[in-house]
Design a protein around this motif. Structure first.
Motif, PDB file in Angstrom:
ATOM      1  N   MET A 184      26.090  -4.980  -2.848  1.00  0.00           N
ATOM      2  CA  MET A 184      25.131  -5.566  -1.923  1.00  0.00           C
ATOM      3  C   MET A 184      23.700  -5.166  -2.258  1.00  0.00           C
ATOM      4  N   GLU A 185      23.466  -4.934  -3.538  1.00  0.00           N
ATOM      5  CA  GLU A 185      22.109  -4.637  -3.966  1.00  0.00           C
ATOM      6  C   GLU A 185      21.387  -5.895  -4.424  1.00  0.00           C
ATOM      7  N   LYS A 186      22.080  -7.001  -4.460  1.00  0.00           N
ATOM      8  CA  LYS A 186      21.508  -8.187  -5.082  1.00  0.00           C
ATOM      9  C   LYS A 186      20.326  -8.718  -4.284  1.00  0.00           C
ATOM     10  N   HIS A 187      19.408  -9.322  -5.016  1.00  0.00           N
ATOM     11  CA  HIS A 187      18.161  -9.807  -4.426  1.00  0.00           C
ATOM     12  C   HIS A 187      18.345 -11.275  -4.068  1.00  0.00           C
ATOM     13  N   THR A 188      18.724 -11.529  -2.806  1.00  0.00           N
ATOM     14  CA  THR A 188      18.999 -12.908  -2.413  1.00  0.00           C
ATOM     15  C   THR A 188      17.950 -13.469  -1.469  1.00  0.00           C
ATOM     16  N   LEU A 189      17.138 -12.611  -0.861  1.00  0.00           N
ATOM     17  CA  LEU A 189      16.116 -13.084   0.068  1.00  0.00           C
ATOM     18  C   LEU A 189      14.831 -13.331  -0.694  1.00  0.00           C
ATOM     19  N   SER A 190      14.271 -14.493  -0.560  1.00  0.00           N
ATOM     20  CA  SER A 190      13.068 -14.840  -1.313  1.00  0.00           C
ATOM     21  C   SER A 190      11.871 -14.033  -0.842  1.00  0.00           C
ATOM     22  N   VAL A 191      11.263 -13.293  -1.770  1.00  0.00           N
ATOM     23  CA  VAL A 191      10.064 -12.523  -1.431  1.00  0.00           C
ATOM     24  C   VAL A 191       8.975 -12.766  -2.467  1.00  0.00           C
ATOM     25  N   ALA A 192       9.083 -13.881  -3.164  1.00  0.00           N
ATOM     26  CA  ALA A 192       8.170 -14.145  -4.268  1.00  0.00           C
ATOM     27  C   ALA A 192       6.712 -14.197  -3.827  1.00  0.00           C
ATOM     28  N   SER A 193       6.487 -14.553  -2.563  1.00  0.00           N
ATOM     29  CA  SER A 193       5.114 -14.712  -2.092  1.00  0.00           C
ATOM     30  C   SER A 193       4.477 -13.405  -1.634  1.00  0.00           C
ATOM     31  N   LEU A 194       5.277 -12.336  -1.559  1.00  0.00           N
ATOM     32  CA  LEU A 194       4.728 -11.072  -1.074  1.00  0.00           C
ATOM     33  C   LEU A 194       3.889 -10.393  -2.143  1.00  0.00           C
ATOM     34  N   PRO A 195       2.828  -9.701  -1.742  1.00  0.00           N
ATOM     35  CA  PRO A 195       1.977  -9.018  -2.715  1.00  0.00           C
ATOM     36  C   PRO A 195       2.634  -7.757  -3.246  1.00  0.00           C
ATOM     37  N   LEU A 196       2.272  -7.361  -4.471  1.00  0.00           N
ATOM     38  CA  LEU A 196       2.787  -6.128  -5.045  1.00  0.00           C
ATOM     39  C   LEU A 196       1.964  -4.924  -4.621  1.00  0.00           C
ATOM     40  N   GLU A 197       0.754  -5.147  -4.100  1.00  0.00           N
ATOM     41  CA  GLU A 197      -0.039  -4.051  -3.551  1.00  0.00           C
ATOM     42  C   GLU A 197       0.389  -3.806  -2.110  1.00  0.00           C
ATOM     43  N   ASP A 198       0.350  -2.538  -1.692  1.00  0.00           N
ATOM     44  CA  ASP A 198       0.813  -2.265  -0.339  1.00  0.00           C
ATOM     45  C   ASP A 198      -0.209  -2.701   0.702  1.00  0.00           C
ATOM     46  N   ASN A 199       0.312  -3.225   1.785  1.00  0.00           N
ATOM     47  CA  ASN A 199      -0.503  -3.637   2.918  1.00  0.00           C
ATOM     48  C   ASN A 199      -0.730  -2.420   3.801  1.00  0.00           C
ATOM     49  N   ALA A 200      -1.957  -1.964   3.929  1.00  0.00           N
ATOM     50  CA  ALA A 200      -2.254  -0.729   4.646  1.00  0.00           C
ATOM     51  C   ALA A 200      -2.550  -0.941   6.123  1.00  0.00           C
ATOM     52  N   CYS A 214       8.646   0.390  -8.891  1.00  0.00           N
ATOM     53  CA  CYS A 214       9.300   1.228  -7.887  1.00  0.00           C
ATOM     54  C   CYS A 214       8.251   1.686  -6.885  1.00  0.00           C
ATOM     55  N   VAL A 215       8.690   1.980  -5.661  1.00  0.00           N
ATOM     56  CA  VAL A 215       7.795   2.486  -4.626  1.00  0.00           C
ATOM     57  C   VAL A 215       8.422   3.732  -4.009  1.00  0.00           C
ATOM     58  N   LEU A 216       7.548   4.637  -3.570  1.00  0.00           N
ATOM     59  CA  LEU A 216       7.959   5.871  -2.907  1.00  0.00           C
ATOM     60  C   LEU A 216       7.382   5.838  -1.493  1.00  0.00           C
ATOM     61  N   TYR A 217       8.239   5.999  -0.497  1.00  0.00           N
ATOM     62  CA  TYR A 217       7.771   5.964   0.896  1.00  0.00           C
ATOM     63  C   TYR A 217       8.352   7.136   1.679  1.00  0.00           C
ATOM     64  N   TYR A 218       7.579   7.551   2.683  1.00  0.00           N
ATOM     65  CA  TYR A 218       7.944   8.704   3.511  1.00  0.00           C
ATOM     66  C   TYR A 218       7.733   8.369   4.981  1.00  0.00           C
ATOM     67  N   LEU A 244       6.225  -2.660   0.869  1.00  0.00           N
ATOM     68  CA  LEU A 244       4.815  -2.928   0.583  1.00  0.00           C
ATOM     69  C   LEU A 244       4.165  -3.766   1.674  1.00  0.00           C
ATOM     70  N   GLN A 245       4.886  -4.739   2.185  1.00  0.00           N
ATOM     71  CA  GLN A 245       4.316  -5.658   3.171  1.00  0.00           C
ATOM     72  C   GLN A 245       4.404  -5.121   4.598  1.00  0.00           C
ATOM     73  N   TRP A 246       5.548  -4.525   4.951  1.00  0.00           N
ATOM     74  CA  TRP A 246       5.808  -4.213   6.355  1.00  0.00           C
ATOM     75  C   TRP A 246       6.017  -2.734   6.641  1.00  0.00           C
ATOM     76  N   GLY A 247       6.139  -1.910   5.610  1.00  0.00           N
ATOM     77  CA  GLY A 247       6.438  -0.495   5.823  1.00  0.00           C
ATOM     78  C   GLY A 247       5.478   0.190   6.775  1.00  0.00           C
ATOM     79  N   VAL A 248       4.174  -0.053   6.592  1.00  0.00           N
ATOM     80  CA  VAL A 248       3.165   0.603   7.422  1.00  0.00           C
ATOM     81  C   VAL A 248       3.321   0.224   8.894  1.00  0.00           C
ATOM     82  N   SER A 249       3.813  -0.968   9.167  1.00  0.00           N
ATOM     83  CA  SER A 249       3.991  -1.411  10.549  1.00  0.00           C
ATOM     84  C   SER A 249       5.121  -0.673  11.260  1.00  0.00           C
ATOM     85  N   PHE A 250       5.974   0.000  10.490  1.00  0.00           N
ATOM     86  CA  PHE A 250       7.093   0.738  11.070  1.00  0.00           C
ATOM     87  C   PHE A 250       7.011   2.232  10.764  1.00  0.00           C
ATOM     88  N   GLY A 251       5.801   2.696  10.442  1.00  0.00           N
ATOM     89  CA  GLY A 251       5.576   4.134  10.309  1.00  0.00           C
ATOM     90  C   GLY A 251       5.790   4.733   8.939  1.00  0.00           C
TER      91      GLY A 251
END
Length: 245
Positions: A1-17, A239-243, A145-152
């Protein structure tokens, strides 16, 4: 269940702060069929009163309860996380680890149509495989990158920084890598507090390979040096590192 099936092509590669107050997390209800000894209902939270939640009372209680959680989930042996011919389940294990650590990581996420409505302030009912669908590790890379900051979630720059934060605060670390070839498996792994028996691998006092816990082709309750810096493998484009506290 690691496969990438949800389309995220439009999301930016820079993190949304900037947190987005309109975004809402997706929660499915726990299900009696979602169990450690079952392969069913992996998209739903485990219904098992014996699994400990992270105790937020103190740093010591956080770290002690995380160690108990890893022991109870026992990713090396429990059926829920064992690889099949078709899939591996790094995202399921990471979801369970975060769920019982009381931080939000999705195992299902809004479909593009539902997401648009949510961001417009509309109420959208959570209906599995209609308004929400499974999200896998490569898509989770972009989700952070897109939503992480919104959830802490806070982005980290090095694994040394992350391991030190996890150790010092009893927080939750995540390494998430996106597969270079679309449609193939990425990987997501929790970084966990060091214990008396389990340590990160350091060179000159700097963490090179953090202490991790994973489901995948091989499952490890704890590991560090055995997989080296897997996130830098040429299979992955990023790759991204989040805490999270």
């Amino acid at each position: 269940m690691e496969k990438h099936t949800l389309s995220v092509a439009s999301l930016p590669l820079e993190d949304n702060a900037i947190p987005n107050s309109q975004i809402k997390k997706v929660d499915l209800l726990p299900d009696p069929k979602s169990r450690l000894d079952s392969m069913e209902m992996k998209e739903k939270p485990l219904m098992d009163p014996g699994i400990p939640f992270r105790d937020l009372t103190s740093v010591a209680s956080k770290k002690e309860s995380i160690a108990h959680l890893i022991d109870k989930l026992d990713v090396e042996n429990n059926l829920r996380y064992q690889r099949t011919v078709e899939d591996t389940y790094c995202n399921v294990y990471s979801y369970d680890y975060c769920y019982f650590s009381k931080v939000y990581l999705p195992t299902v996420w809004w479909t593009p149509e539902s997401l648009e409505k949510v961001l417009q302030g509309q109420e959208v009912e959570v209906v599995f495989e209609q308004t929400v669908d499974r999200i896998y590790s490569s898509a989770l890379h972009d989700w952070f990158l897109q939503w992480g900051v919104s959830f802490g979630w806070k982005r980290m720059s090095t694994v040394d920084e992350m391991q030190n934060k996890v150790n010092a605060n009893g927080g939750i670390g995540i390494i998430c890598a996106k597969r270079r070839e679309k449609g193939l498996s990425g990987h997501i792994v929790p970084v966990v507090p060091e214990t008396a028996l389990h340590k990160a691998y350091r060179e000159n006092g700097i963490v090179v390979y953090p202490l991790q816990s994973q489901a995948g082709k091989l499952n490890y309750n704890y590991f560090a040096e055995v997989r080296k810096d897997w996130w830098n493998d040429e299979l992955y484009s990023s790759c991204v590192l989040y805490y999270h506290e």
